[in-house]
Design an enzyme around this catalytic site. Structure first.
Site, short mmCIF file in Angstrom:
data_model
loop_
_atom_site.label_atom_id
_atom_site.label_comp_id
_atom_site.label_asym_id
_atom_site.label_seq_id
_atom_site.Cartn_x
_atom_site.Cartn_y
_atom_site.Cartn_z
N ARG A 52 0.85 -1.21 0.00
CA ARG A 52 0.00 0.00 0.00
C ARG A 52 0.88 1.25 0.00
O ARG A 52 0.61 2.22 -0.67
CB ARG A 52 -0.95 -0.01 1.20
CG ARG A 52 -1.74 1.28 1.34
CD ARG A 52 -3.08 1.15 2.08
NE ARG A 52 -3.10 0.19 3.16
CZ ARG A 52 -2.52 0.34 4.36
NH1 ARG A 52 -1.88 1.45 4.65
NH2 ARG A 52 -2.61 -0.61 5.27
N TYR A 104 -15.97 16.64 -16.42
CA TYR A 104 -16.41 15.24 -16.35
C TYR A 104 -17.49 15.12 -15.27
O TYR A 104 -17.31 15.61 -14.15
CB TYR A 104 -15.19 14.38 -16.03
CG TYR A 104 -15.47 12.92 -15.93
CD1 TYR A 104 -15.73 12.18 -17.07
CD2 TYR A 104 -15.48 12.27 -14.70
CE1 TYR A 104 -16.00 10.82 -16.99
CE2 TYR A 104 -15.74 10.92 -14.61
CZ TYR A 104 -16.00 10.20 -15.75
OH TYR A 104 -16.26 8.87 -15.67
N ASP A 176 -6.96 18.64 -15.34
CA ASP A 176 -7.31 17.30 -15.79
C ASP A 176 -6.90 17.22 -17.27
O ASP A 176 -7.53 17.83 -18.13
CB ASP A 176 -8.82 17.07 -15.60
CG ASP A 176 -9.25 15.65 -15.96
OD1 ASP A 176 -8.56 15.01 -16.78
OD2 ASP A 176 -10.29 15.19 -15.43
N LYS A 201 -7.93 6.04 -19.84
CA LYS A 201 -8.18 6.52 -21.20
C LYS A 201 -6.93 6.40 -22.07
O LYS A 201 -6.42 5.30 -22.23
CB LYS A 201 -8.73 7.95 -21.12
CG LYS A 201 -9.78 8.15 -20.00
CD LYS A 201 -11.05 7.34 -20.20
CE LYS A 201 -11.98 7.34 -18.98
NZ LYS A 201 -12.35 8.61 -18.41
#
Ligand SMILES: *Cc1c(COP(=O)(O)O)cnc(C)c1O
Length: 385
Positions: A52, A104, A176, A201
């Site tokens: 982690r 978005y 972004d 993406k």
């Protein structure tokens, strides 16, 4: 002898992806391990103790994406939304955030339905309008979050102008950069403090894994985002890291083909009598075409068209044979979606309409298939309207 700075295509293959020193393996090994053997109390072998907090495969991807964006540290998360959620942890009760007004839908949902619950004020502003941004800035503003081009209407924000304005007031700017990828746009060159991506993406590029990244530019970003990875655990698994490492190697060649196809399809659509409007910054008719040429190295392959009604949009989408009707974008295959009922469904209808996201709007993520095959498919589908 001067040392030549490697170009993008070279960085995409080699930055963070040097052969494994132990075995010579050309590819970064996939470290499927949750924990690491210690040599003594607190004595790690390479700084890793628990996945982690850190995993070698992830470290390599973070180094790669950081180099491609030109930042100082990279931090990958389980999805683009997990990356934005990590960004939000920089904020405290009483802070004010300005966000581009047609971002978005998931970002809007997180900000409006979760973030405001912590006493953080979110204000949606048309960030392409500098005067509006200036008017919205307050003493409590901590962050301006920009998407450019926006989803799905392809509105641009002037990155240099907005970072100059925000920095003059001590406010950080996050961008972004999902729609263009670092191949076509480098927000940090224009002063952006933090760059965010949904690696789902273009960066991964093959529609086979979710992921997100934050690239920072300051020591406090490195410290904070690494700490958030460790504390909240929304990290990207080693396997997905491996996929993105593989994906970025071909980012340049894929983006060049996306762009070539995007151009061809947008020109075809612009000439078609059943298409009322095409939203694509690569067309000289786009109101911000000049700005796109200034701050982008290309126009990408995201575009939207106005078909006039939901009925027309439905007919077109049903008649497509080669293009796939699906959410998401940035994969090698062409994907077509209906923004009002998918990515922007969580945006209230009256706000959607005000933004221009009509029921007849259809979004295309043009893939890297043969462009003439794509045009033929879209042409036969438009005949159904
Ligand atoms: C997809 C997307 C996101 C969210 O990313 P996920 O990986 O789906 O969580 C954020 N911003 C933009 C522009 C996107 O396209």
């Amino acid at each position: 002898m001067t040392i030549r700075k490697p170009a993008f295509d070279t960085l995409a293959i080699h930055a963070g992806q040097t052969p494994d020193p132990q075995t010579g393996a050309v590819n970064v090994p996939l470290y499927l391990t949750s924990t690491f053997e210690l040599d003594g109390i607190g004595q790690t072998r390479g700084g890793w103790d628990y996945s982690r907090a850190g995993n070698p495969t992830r470290d390599h991807l973070e180094e790669s994406l950081c180099a491609l964006e030109g930042g100082t540290s990279g931090h990958v998360f389980a999805s683009g939304m997990a990356a934005i959620a990590a960004l939000v942890t920089m904020l405290k009760t009483g802070d004010h955030v300005i966000c581009s007004n047609n971002v978005y839908g998931g970002t809007q949902r997180l900000f409006s339905n979760i973030t405001v619950g912590y006493g953080i004020e979110i204000e949606y502003v048309d960030t392409s309008d500098l005067v509006a941004v200036d008017r919205a800035l307050k003493p409590t503003t901590k962050l301006v979050h920009v998407e450019t081009p926006t989803n799905p209407l392809m509105h641009l924000t002037d990155l240099q102008a907005i970072t100059d304005l925000c920095h003059s007031k001590g406010v950080e700017v996050s961008v972004d950069n999902t729609f263009l990828s670092p191949y076509f746009q480098s927000p940090i060159e224009f002063g952006a403090d933090i760059v965010m991506h949904s690696t789902t993406k273009f960066l991964n590029g093959h529609s086979d894994g979710l992921g997100g990244v934050l690239v920072g530019t300051k020591p406090e970003h490195r410290e904070r985002f690494h700490y958030v990875q460790k504390c909240t655990g929304g990290i990207l698994s080693p396997f997905e890291c491996f996929l993105v490492l593989r994906g970025v190697k071909t980012l340049g060649v894929r983006m060049r083909q996306h762009e070539e196809n995007g151009h061809a399809v947008s020109e075809f659509l612009a000439m078609h009598p059943k298409v009322q409007k095409v939203f694509y910054p690569g067309l000289s008719s786009h109101p911000q075409h000049e700005l796109a040429k200034q701050q982008q190295r290309g126009f990408g392959s995201m575009m939207a068209i106005e078909t006039g009604s939901q009925e027309n949009a439905a007919k077109l989408m049903k008649a497509l044979k080669l293009c796939t009707v699906a959410e998401s974008l940035g994969g090698v295959e062409t994907l077509v979606s209906h923004s009002a009922s998918t990515t922007h469904f969580s945006v209230p209808p009256e706000i959607r309409l005000k933004l221009g996201i009509t029921d007849g709007l259809v979004r295309f993520s043009i893939g890297i298939e043969d462009k003439n095959d794509l045009i033929a498919d879209i042409e036969q589908a438009l005949a159904a309207i």
